[in-house]
Design an enzyme around this catalytic site. Structure first.
Site, PDB file in Angstrom:
ATOM      1  N   LYS A   1     -13.557 -17.598  61.171  1.00 32.15           N
ATOM      2  CA  LYS A   1     -12.119 -17.352  61.009  1.00 32.15           C
ATOM      3  C   LYS A   1     -11.474 -17.562  62.377  1.00 32.15           C
ATOM      4  CE  LYS A   1      -9.261 -15.701  57.786  1.00 32.15           C
ATOM      5  NZ  LYS A   1      -9.307 -15.915  56.345  1.00 32.15           N
TER       6      LYS A   1
ATOM      7  N   GLY B   1       2.143  -7.428  42.266  1.00 28.57           N
ATOM      8  CA  GLY B   1       2.440  -8.551  43.155  1.00 28.57           C
ATOM      9  C   GLY B   1       2.354  -9.873  42.408  1.00 28.57           C
TER      10      GLY B   1
ATOM     11  N   GLY C   1       3.190 -13.121  43.603  1.00 28.59           N
ATOM     12  CA  GLY C   1       3.455 -14.174  44.582  1.00 28.59           C
ATOM     13  C   GLY C   1       2.697 -15.440  44.232  1.00 28.59           C
TER      14      GLY C   1
HETATM   15  P1  NAD Z   1       1.970 -13.740  48.469  1.00 31.45           P
HETATM   16  O1  NAD Z   1       2.555 -13.175  49.719  1.00 31.45           O
HETATM   17  O2  NAD Z   1       2.444 -15.046  47.968  1.00 31.45           O
HETATM   18  O3  NAD Z   1       2.131 -12.689  47.263  1.00 31.45           O
HETATM   19  C1  NAD Z   1       2.045 -11.320  47.419  1.00 31.45           C
HETATM   20  C2  NAD Z   1       3.132 -10.710  46.547  1.00 31.45           C
HETATM   21  O4  NAD Z   1       3.007  -9.294  46.572  1.00 31.45           O
HETATM   22  C3  NAD Z   1       4.545 -11.054  47.028  1.00 31.45           C
HETATM   23  O5  NAD Z   1       5.325 -11.504  45.931  1.00 31.45           O
HETATM   24  C4  NAD Z   1       5.046  -9.730  47.590  1.00 31.45           C
HETATM   25  O6  NAD Z   1       6.445  -9.588  47.473  1.00 31.45           O
HETATM   26  C5  NAD Z   1       4.298  -8.731  46.741  1.00 31.45           C
HETATM   27  N1  NAD Z   1       4.145  -7.404  47.326  1.00 31.45           N
HETATM   28  C6  NAD Z   1       3.938  -7.059  48.619  1.00 31.45           C
HETATM   29  N2  NAD Z   1       3.837  -5.731  48.740  1.00 31.45           N
HETATM   30  C7  NAD Z   1       3.955  -5.223  47.504  1.00 31.45           C
HETATM   31  C8  NAD Z   1       3.923  -3.908  46.962  1.00 31.45           C
HETATM   32  N3  NAD Z   1       3.793  -2.835  47.746  1.00 31.45           N
HETATM   33  N4  NAD Z   1       4.063  -3.747  45.637  1.00 31.45           N
HETATM   34  C9  NAD Z   1       4.231  -4.826  44.827  1.00 31.45           C
HETATM   35  N5  NAD Z   1       4.277  -6.089  45.274  1.00 31.45           N
HETATM   36  C10 NAD Z   1       4.146  -6.281  46.586  1.00 31.45           C
HETATM   37  O7  NAD Z   1       0.396 -13.750  48.705  1.00 31.45           O
HETATM   38  P2  NAD Z   1      -0.700 -14.473  47.815  1.00 31.45           P
HETATM   39  O8  NAD Z   1      -1.088 -15.750  48.463  1.00 31.45           O
HETATM   40  O9  NAD Z   1      -0.258 -14.464  46.392  1.00 31.45           O
HETATM   41  O10 NAD Z   1      -1.938 -13.481  47.997  1.00 31.45           O
HETATM   42  C11 NAD Z   1      -1.995 -12.228  47.304  1.00 31.45           C
HETATM   43  C12 NAD Z   1      -3.265 -11.496  47.703  1.00 31.45           C
HETATM   44  O11 NAD Z   1      -4.398 -12.297  47.382  1.00 31.45           O
HETATM   45  C13 NAD Z   1      -3.379 -11.199  49.195  1.00 31.45           C
HETATM   46  O12 NAD Z   1      -4.083  -9.996  49.373  1.00 31.45           O
HETATM   47  C14 NAD Z   1      -4.216 -12.363  49.705  1.00 31.45           C
HETATM   48  O13 NAD Z   1      -4.914 -12.027  50.893  1.00 31.45           O
HETATM   49  C15 NAD Z   1      -5.169 -12.538  48.546  1.00 31.45           C
HETATM   50  N6  NAD Z   1      -5.767 -13.874  48.479  1.00 31.45           N
HETATM   51  C16 NAD Z   1      -4.974 -14.980  48.371  1.00 31.45           C
HETATM   52  C17 NAD Z   1      -5.555 -16.247  48.308  1.00 31.45           C
HETATM   53  C18 NAD Z   1      -4.729 -17.495  48.152  1.00 31.45           C
HETATM   54  O14 NAD Z   1      -5.297 -18.551  47.837  1.00 31.45           O
HETATM   55  N7  NAD Z   1      -3.413 -17.429  48.352  1.00 31.45           N
HETATM   56  C19 NAD Z   1      -6.958 -16.366  48.340  1.00 31.45           C
HETATM   57  C20 NAD Z   1      -7.745 -15.207  48.421  1.00 31.45           C
HETATM   58  C21 NAD Z   1      -7.126 -13.970  48.499  1.00 31.45           C
END
Ligand code: NAD
Length: 359
Positions: free
Chosen positions: A93, A191, A193
């Site tokens: 990382k 969440g 996102g």
């Molecule tokens: P993102 O930032 O696009 O989505 C996260 C969402 O959660 C956002 O819409 C945000 O507004 C919402 N959020 C934040 N705090 C919140 C709360 N207290 N209550 C409700 N909603 C809340 O991120 P992402 O890429 O969708 O990733 C989501 C999770 O998955 C993270 O933990 C990330 O580390 C993990 N992850 C993502 C990927 C990937 O490919 N993007 C891969 C592995 C793990």
């Protein structure tokens, strides 16, 4: 080696070799280029299975000690994730100490890429929090040891992460609830996102009822409209009546306070580091709640970046990502047989794969 946290020599010193998060890391590189304002750390945790793959995070760390702790912890996590995902890749990382909204310049990413290039492929970088595909395109101007760019791989890994989470929810529901289809189940998603949004859409297409939340209305409303989900307050999502709780926002959501409040029989979602403490996996097991270990169910993105066999064929890659179902089923069965939490079994499977590759 002892490094000094930013500021005067009187400030707290931190140790590197004896750092509590140093899990026999192979190499830690401190990178600085003052001409472009770059400060970065690259940690290669373990290359037994292959070159260390893991994204680059850009974050405004308050201290260098915080950046070191994060890069050590995240790189060791990548070793486990890549091993259980069946990739012939080790774990690494990078973190860039900067503000992703203010400090990005092409020169900064080019300088970072020169440090990656010097490692001759022992470390392969990609996107992570704060770093986009466009940033990785800049990195690819300088080094070949990068994936997830517009020229290499299948682009944004999030849709593959979401696909793997959807398939993982199916596997967990099948194991715990004995059902053959998730049509008719209720899934609560925290969440919506980049990952949670597409997970909601896959679930709705499969006939599940959804309860969703997000702290941003602009993320929530399109999902509600597209899926007919019921929206609730962020503070309530883990307490609602549902078959599955899918954390797709924050780490640490499963803890001594939240676990007794859960009503779902299955927890399966995308968020990293869902368990606040290691013992929370056992806490879930004692309540009869099946937990899909986060780094197993959310590996679709890294599989899409790291499995070079299918990188010209999105459909074949989706089938490869769907193998997360088989991995989870093996973990759940072994957890039942050994009376342990799936989180403990996943860690053991990673250790066993690496140990047998060393023999
Ligand atoms: P993102 O930032 O696009 O989505 C996260 C969402 O959660 C956002 O819409 C945000 O507004 C919402 N959020 C934040 N705090 C919140 C709360 N207290 N209550 C409700 N909603 C809340 O991120 P992402 O890429 O969708 O990733 C989501 C999770 O998955 C993270 O933990 C990330 O580390 C993990 N992850 C993502 C990927 C990937 O490919 N993007 C891969 C592995 C793990």
């Amino acid at each position: 080696m002892t490094a000094l946290a930013s500021g005067s020599v009187h400030e707290m010193a931190f140790s590197v070799f004896d750092h509590p998060e140093n899990k026999s890391h192979e190499q830690i590189v401190f990178c600085e280029d003052r001409t472009v304002g770059l400060k970065a750390l690259i940690a290669i945790h373990d290359t037994t299975l292959g070159p260390a793959l893991g994204g680059t995070r850009m974050w405004r760390y308050e201290t260098e000690a915080e950046a070191l702790t994060d890069v050590l912890r995240l790189s060791a996590g990548m070793t486990q994730k890549n091993a259980v995902a069946g990739l012939d890749l080790g774990g690494g990382k990078a973190v860039i100490v900067a503000d992703a909204r203010r400090d990005k310049t092409p020169a900064l990413f080019h300088a970072f890429a020169r440090f990656v290039d010097r490692l001759n492929g022992a470390y392969i970088t990609a996107e992570d929090v704060g770093v986009t595909l466009a940033d990785m395109d800049l990195v690819s101007n300088v080094t070949d040891h990068v994936t997830g760019t517009s020229k290499k791989g299948l682009g944004d890994p999030s849709p593959f992460t979401a696909w793997g989470v959807f398939k993982g929810i199916e596997a967990a529901a099948r194991h715990r609830l004995g059902i053959s289809s998730i049509g008719g189940l209720t899934v609560a998603i925290q969440g919506v996102g980049h990952v949670g949004g597409p997970v909601a859409r896959h679930l709705a297409e499969a006939g599940a009822s959804l309860i969703v939340t997000d702290i941003h209305d602009s993320h929530l409303q399109p999902v509600v409209e597209a899926t007919g989900a019921r929206a609730v307050n962020p503070a309530d999502i883990h307490k609602v009546e549902a078959d599955v709780f899918a954390p797709c926002a924050l780490g640490g959501i499963l803890n001594a306070q939240s676990i007794p409040e859960l009503k779902a029989a299955v927890v399966a979602g995308a968020a990293n580091n869902q368990l606040l403490e290691a013992g929370d996996g056992e806490r879930l097991r004692r309540r009869g709640i099946l937990y899909a270990p986060d780094y197993v169910i959310n590996a679709g993105g890294v599989i899409s970046l790291g499995d070079s066999r299918y990188q010209s064929d999105p459909e074949a890659m989706r089938n490869r990502v769907a193998q997360i179902q088989d991995t989870l089923s093996k973990i759940f069965k072994r957890a039942d047989d050994e009376g342990l939490s799936p989180a403990v079994i996943a860690d053991r499977m990673a250790e066993e794969r690496i140990a047998s590759a060393r023999d």
